[in-house]
Design an enzyme around this catalytic site. Sequence first.
Site, PDB file in Angstrom:
ATOM      1  CG  HIS A 141       4.407   4.383   2.700  1.00 43.61           C
ATOM      2  ND1 HIS A 141       5.210   3.278   2.689  1.00 43.61           N
ATOM      3  CD2 HIS A 141       3.240   4.006   2.094  1.00 43.61           C
ATOM      4  CE1 HIS A 141       4.571   2.267   2.112  1.00 43.61           C
ATOM      5  NE2 HIS A 141       3.368   2.697   1.742  1.00 43.61           N
ATOM      6  CD  GLU A 142      -0.178   5.788   2.417  1.00 39.68           C
ATOM      7  OE1 GLU A 142      -0.748   5.712   1.308  1.00 39.68           O
ATOM      8  OE2 GLU A 142       0.186   4.784   3.046  1.00 39.68           O
ATOM      9  CG  HIS A 145       1.379   4.824  -2.400  1.00 38.52           C
ATOM     10  ND1 HIS A 145       1.541   3.725  -3.203  1.00 38.52           N
ATOM     11  CD2 HIS A 145       1.429   4.376  -1.119  1.00 38.52           C
ATOM     12  CE1 HIS A 145       1.694   2.651  -2.454  1.00 38.52           C
ATOM     13  NE2 HIS A 145       1.634   3.018  -1.176  1.00 38.52           N
TER      14      HIS A 145
END
Length: 187
Positions: A141-142, A145
């Site tokens: 998820h990160e 980003h």
Amino acid sequence: MKILQTPEASLREPSQKIGEITPEIKQLAEDMTRLSLEWEAEHPHEISSALAAPQVGQNVRMIIVRNSAEDKADKTFTALINPKVVSEGGRSVADWEGCLSVPELYGKVVRREQVKVSAQLLDGAEVKIRVSGHLARTLLHEIDHLDGVLFLDKIRGKKKAFSRLRDDGALVPIEYNEIENDEALWG
């Protein structure tokens, strides 16, 4: 410095590689940790597991990850510089994800259950991390980003993939048509 929220355009831009770990980069990691914990204090039903530098308006390839996402009392984080997915494995699993930059909305995202990531620590040490489960999901998820990708992008158009967080901490399913034209989400 604050945590940016959708539809902030910079959240959708790829981040720049960090060439040198400077005092400013170390300070950024401290500031991100502070902001993460401040956000968590204002959201009693949620935990801040991680944060990416673009979420605080710094378009560089750094994330911080909580050392224990199961223990809200543990308020320590590890900074990963230039994290890169080396490999993914295991089954593909759908599970709920939220994001500090997407308030109150959760989505059921399919991700691989195992990941190997290479990165640098703040002291310059090179590391390779093999993890599974929630931590693998968090890292993926990160790192998304850092590439300008939000979890929303992974499930846009999926009818039964979204829920909203109520004030009592319960997730309540919402119909996709309630959010499909929301410019504040999609930009």
